[in-house]
Design a protein around this motif. Structure first.
Motif, PDB file in Angstrom:
ATOM      1  N   PHE A   1       0.832  -1.202   0.000  1.00  2.63           N
ATOM      2  CA  PHE A   1       0.000   0.000   0.000  1.00  2.63           C
ATOM      3  C   PHE A   1       0.866   1.251   0.000  1.00  2.63           C
ATOM      4  CE2 PHE A   1      -2.045   3.364   2.532  1.00  2.63           C
ATOM      5  CZ  PHE A   1      -3.135   3.642   1.724  1.00  2.63           C
ATOM      6  N   TRP A   2       1.917   1.262   0.823  1.00  8.57           N
ATOM      7  CA  TRP A   2       2.757   2.447   0.963  1.00  8.57           C
ATOM      8  C   TRP A   2       3.743   2.609  -0.189  1.00  8.57           C
ATOM      9  CZ3 TRP A   2       0.781   5.727   4.090  1.00  8.57           C
ATOM     10  CH2 TRP A   2       0.034   5.282   5.182  1.00  8.57           C
ATOM     11  N   LEU A   3       4.172   1.510  -0.790  1.00 15.92           N
ATOM     12  CA  LEU A   3       5.237   1.573  -1.786  1.00 15.92           C
ATOM     13  C   LEU A   3       4.746   1.465  -3.226  1.00 15.92           C
ATOM     14  CD1 LEU A   3       7.911  -0.635   0.025  1.00 15.92           C
ATOM     15  CD2 LEU A   3       7.588   1.842   0.141  1.00 15.92           C
ATOM     16  N   LYS A   4       3.443   1.445  -3.439  1.00 14.95           N
ATOM     17  CA  LYS A   4       2.935   1.410  -4.805  1.00 14.95           C
ATOM     18  C   LYS A   4       3.398   2.665  -5.551  1.00 14.95           C
ATOM     19  CE  LYS A   4      -1.323   1.141  -7.511  1.00 14.95           C
ATOM     20  NZ  LYS A   4      -2.811   1.064  -7.463  1.00 14.95           N
ATOM     21  N   PRO A   5       4.032   2.503  -6.732  1.00 13.21           N
ATOM     22  CA  PRO A   5       4.536   3.680  -7.463  1.00 13.21           C
ATOM     23  C   PRO A   5       3.452   4.716  -7.712  1.00 13.21           C
ATOM     24  CG  PRO A   5       5.400   1.665  -8.424  1.00 13.21           C
ATOM     25  CD  PRO A   5       4.359   1.239  -7.413  1.00 13.21           C
ATOM     26  N   LEU A   6       3.790   5.956  -7.505  1.00 15.83           N
ATOM     27  CA  LEU A   6       2.835   7.045  -7.696  1.00 15.83           C
ATOM     28  C   LEU A   6       2.765   7.508  -9.144  1.00 15.83           C
ATOM     29  CD1 LEU A   6       3.633   9.201  -4.523  1.00 15.83           C
ATOM     30  CD2 LEU A   6       1.924   7.392  -4.800  1.00 15.83           C
ATOM     31  N   ARG A   7       3.779   7.153  -9.939  1.00 17.42           N
ATOM     32  CA  ARG A   7       3.815   7.577 -11.345  1.00 17.42           C
ATOM     33  C   ARG A   7       4.884   6.768 -12.068  1.00 17.42           C
ATOM     34  NH1 ARG A   7       8.133  11.607 -11.835  1.00 17.42           N
ATOM     35  NH2 ARG A   7       8.931  12.135  -9.762  1.00 17.42           N
ATOM     36  N   TYR A   8       5.048   7.023 -13.361  1.00 18.46           N
ATOM     37  CA  TYR A   8       6.121   6.395 -14.140  1.00 18.46           C
ATOM     38  C   TYR A   8       7.411   7.170 -13.893  1.00 18.46           C
ATOM     39  CZ  TYR A   8       9.078   5.118 -18.059  1.00 18.46           C
ATOM     40  OH  TYR A   8      10.139   4.703 -18.817  1.00 18.46           O
ATOM     41  N   TYR A   9       8.509   6.423 -13.709  1.00 14.54           N
ATOM     42  CA  TYR A   9       9.774   7.079 -13.409  1.00 14.54           C
ATOM     43  C   TYR A   9      10.740   6.990 -14.583  1.00 14.54           C
ATOM     44  CZ  TYR A   9       7.816   7.079  -8.812  1.00 14.54           C
ATOM     45  OH  TYR A   9       6.969   7.294  -7.749  1.00 14.54           O
ATOM     46  N   PRO A  10      11.562   8.011 -14.768  1.00 14.36           N
ATOM     47  CA  PRO A  10      12.502   8.039 -15.900  1.00 14.36           C
ATOM     48  C   PRO A  10      13.566   6.964 -15.765  1.00 14.36           C
ATOM     49  CG  PRO A  10      12.961   9.827 -14.366  1.00 14.36           C
ATOM     50  CD  PRO A  10      11.673   9.210 -13.921  1.00 14.36           C
ATOM     51  N   ASP A  11      14.314   6.766 -16.839  1.00 10.31           N
ATOM     52  CA  ASP A  11      15.372   5.763 -16.817  1.00 10.31           C
ATOM     53  C   ASP A  11      16.418   6.096 -15.770  1.00 10.31           C
ATOM     54  OD1 ASP A  11      14.124   4.438 -18.867  1.00 10.31           O
ATOM     55  OD2 ASP A  11      15.307   5.403 -20.445  1.00 10.31           O
ATOM     56  N   ARG A  12      17.050   5.057 -15.267  1.00  7.86           N
ATOM     57  CA  ARG A  12      18.066   5.217 -14.229  1.00  7.86           C
ATOM     58  C   ARG A  12      19.282   5.962 -14.752  1.00  7.86           C
ATOM     59  NH1 ARG A  12      22.579   2.515 -13.797  1.00  7.86           N
ATOM     60  NH2 ARG A  12      21.886   0.887 -15.241  1.00  7.86           N
ATOM     61  N   PRO A  13      19.767   6.963 -14.004  1.00  8.10           N
ATOM     62  CA  PRO A  13      21.020   7.632 -14.383  1.00  8.10           C
ATOM     63  C   PRO A  13      22.194   6.657 -14.311  1.00  8.10           C
ATOM     64  CG  PRO A  13      19.773   8.958 -12.815  1.00  8.10           C
ATOM     65  CD  PRO A  13      19.118   7.616 -12.871  1.00  8.10           C
TER      66      PRO A  13
ATOM     67  N   ARG B   1      22.996  -3.467   5.537  1.00  7.46           N
ATOM     68  CA  ARG B   1      22.706  -3.905   4.171  1.00  7.46           C
ATOM     69  C   ARG B   1      22.092  -2.737   3.428  1.00  7.46           C
ATOM     70  NH1 ARG B   1      18.803  -8.643   3.849  1.00  7.46           N
ATOM     71  NH2 ARG B   1      19.611  -8.873   1.744  1.00  7.46           N
ATOM     72  N   ILE B   2      22.541  -2.500   2.207  1.00  9.57           N
ATOM     73  CA  ILE B   2      22.028  -1.413   1.393  1.00  9.57           C
ATOM     74  C   ILE B   2      21.603  -1.966   0.035  1.00  9.57           C
ATOM     75  CG2 ILE B   2      22.503   0.840   0.379  1.00  9.57           C
ATOM     76  CD1 ILE B   2      24.724   1.216   2.405  1.00  9.57           C
ATOM     77  N   PHE B   3      20.407  -1.606  -0.404  1.00 13.72           N
ATOM     78  CA  PHE B   3      19.905  -1.980  -1.731  1.00 13.72           C
ATOM     79  C   PHE B   3      19.568  -0.707  -2.498  1.00 13.72           C
ATOM     80  CE2 PHE B   3      18.836  -5.656   0.859  1.00 13.72           C
ATOM     81  CZ  PHE B   3      19.082  -6.732   0.012  1.00 13.72           C
ATOM     82  N   ARG B   4      19.694  -0.772  -3.830  1.00 11.04           N
ATOM     83  CA  ARG B   4      19.210   0.327  -4.646  1.00 11.04           C
ATOM     84  C   ARG B   4      18.636  -0.201  -5.953  1.00 11.04           C
ATOM     85  NH1 ARG B   4      23.281   4.759  -5.463  1.00 11.04           N
ATOM     86  NH2 ARG B   4      24.171   3.482  -7.125  1.00 11.04           N
ATOM     87  N   HIS B   5      17.486   0.324  -6.294  1.00 11.25           N
ATOM     88  CA  HIS B   5      16.885   0.132  -7.613  1.00 11.25           C
ATOM     89  C   HIS B   5      16.180   1.440  -7.921  1.00 11.25           C
ATOM     90  CE1 HIS B   5      14.846  -1.449 -11.085  1.00 11.25           C
ATOM     91  NE2 HIS B   5      13.681  -1.088 -10.567  1.00 11.25           N
ATOM     92  N   TYR B   6      16.803   2.287  -8.670  1.00 16.72           N
ATOM     93  CA  TYR B   6      16.336   3.650  -8.904  1.00 16.72           C
ATOM     94  C   TYR B   6      14.851   3.692  -9.263  1.00 16.72           C
ATOM     95  CZ  TYR B   6      16.045   8.327 -10.918  1.00 16.72           C
ATOM     96  OH  TYR B   6      15.701   9.620 -11.184  1.00 16.72           O
TER      97      TYR B   6
END
Length: 377
Positions: A196-208, A226-231
């Motif tokens: 519910f909280w993490l549902k994307p609010l819009r389309y995001y541009p390509d990752r830099p 631990r660190i994760f990233r997915h732009y």
């Protein structure tokens, strides 16, 4: 990215004023009957000066709703079990934020003063927190309790008891002692669901190019990281050797994410889901204020990295990272004023596609029962 805990008040999850000492009405008894109450709240220092509050109580659990302009704030909680969930809505939207906290047990001291509100007799008590030391600088919290334990009036005064004008005053308009269903006082199930909280609010541009997907495992003296990233998503999980857990996942482009602190000293859960405000474009979860080049270079795990101060404008919470050219941290230093801090070095780094499902908080940290709640399906 910066691990700095941000208070929920910045997004309006916590009360704007001092209208309530504990979020839900004080209760000195476990036998308060079911009831519905309508009240007015008068604030001395906030706008609007007056607004409505509705209170619904059943079997020790209470739901308090206040509508202020186009914003609604709702408190679910139990004065008996000392748990409290604040939730906010804006206009006709679904929930946009929550904050959950363990409250300090409270006790009452009879002041000897009686009152009558909307035909209901009550006696005034001073409310104090059992675990806190009294201070002359603290406000004076007063609650007017009916003969069967219902709070029908409150006052908050400045520390001087001679001050007649309250900072905040709640007065009863209508009270009905009537059966109330569980569903009316329990928080909705979706408030504890990451989807519910993490549902994307819009389309995001390509990752830099400088923000590659990765997973990094780091070791420190007192905790592991631990660190994760997915732009544009990032997540961090910090597990202390004392059993404490600090977890957060957030969206760099929105005011959206989940933050959990679970330890002997701190115990809270907060979540938001709204676009960044153009007038105040800061993220509640990431206190990064720029990459100030520290003109230091380093090597670790066979890779070179450059040190950056990730919070150059911060005075009491500083984070420094040694970043590779594609933005992967190999070393992290955290400083929390007065010399306290933690130093992490990567023991494993994987540049790979990261799925958002890998970045969800551990289930045991967000189960309603972990926070003392039963939910309404």
């Amino acid at each position: 990215m910066a691990w700095v805990f941000l208070l929920a008040g910045g997004a309006g999850v916590l009360p704007a004023g001092t209208s309530d000492a504990g979020g839900v009405p004080f209760s000195a008894s476990g036998n308060v009957p079911d009831y519905r109450a309508s009240m007015t709240v008068r604030e001395a220092y906030h706008e609007p000066k007056e607004y409505w509050r509705s209170v619904v109580h059943h079997d020790g659990w209470t739901r308090v709703e206040e509508v202020i302009s186009n914003r609604t704030r709702i408190a679910y909680g139990s004065a008996r079990d000392n748990v409290l969930l604040w939730a906010t809505k804006t206009g006709d939207e679904d929930f946009t934020g929550i904050f959950i906290d363990k409250t300090t047990p409270r006790e009452a001291r009879d002041t000897g003063d009686a009152d009558n509100q909307a035909g209901e007799a009550c006696k005034w008590s001073e409310i104090t927190r059992k675990a806190s030391q009294s201070s002359t600088s603290e406000p004076l919290w007063l609650s007017c309790l009916s003969g069967d334990g219902i709070e029908i009036g409150t006052r908050v005064l400045l520390s001087s008891k001679e001050l007649k004008e309250p900072m905040t005053e709640t007065q009863l308009v209508k009270l009905e002692r009537t059966p109330v269903a569980d569903s009316e006082v329990l928080p909705p199930k979706r408030l504890f669901e990451p989807g519910f909280w993490l549902k994307p609010l819009r389309y995001y541009p390509d990752r830099p190019a400088a923000l590659v997907d990765f997973e990094a495992r780091m070791a420190g003296i007192d905790s592991d990281l631990r660190i994760f990233r997915h732009y544009p998503w990032q997540a961090e999980e910090r597990r202390g050797k004392d059993g404490s857990v600090r977890f957060k996942v957030w969206n760099d482009l929105e005011n959206q994410g989940i933050n959990v602190i679970y330890s002997k000293r701190e115990y809270s859960l907060q979540a938001f889901r709204s676009p960044l405000n153009p007038a105040r474009p800061f993220n509640q979860f990431d206190a990064e204020t720029g990459h100030a080049d520290m003109k230091r270079r380093d090597n670790h795990l066979g890779e070179s990295c450059a040190w950056f101060n990730m919070t150059p404008d911060a005075a009491d919470a500083i984070r420094m990272e040694c970043l590779t050219p594609d933005g992967v941290p190999l070393k992290v230093e955290l400083h929390f004023g007065m010399g306290d801090g933690e130093f992490y070095t990567a023991v494993e780094v994987k540049r790979r596609p990261v799925d958002i499902n890998e970045m969800l908080p551990p289930r045991e940290l967000i189960e309603p029962s972990a926070w003392g709640f039963t939910v309404d399906d």
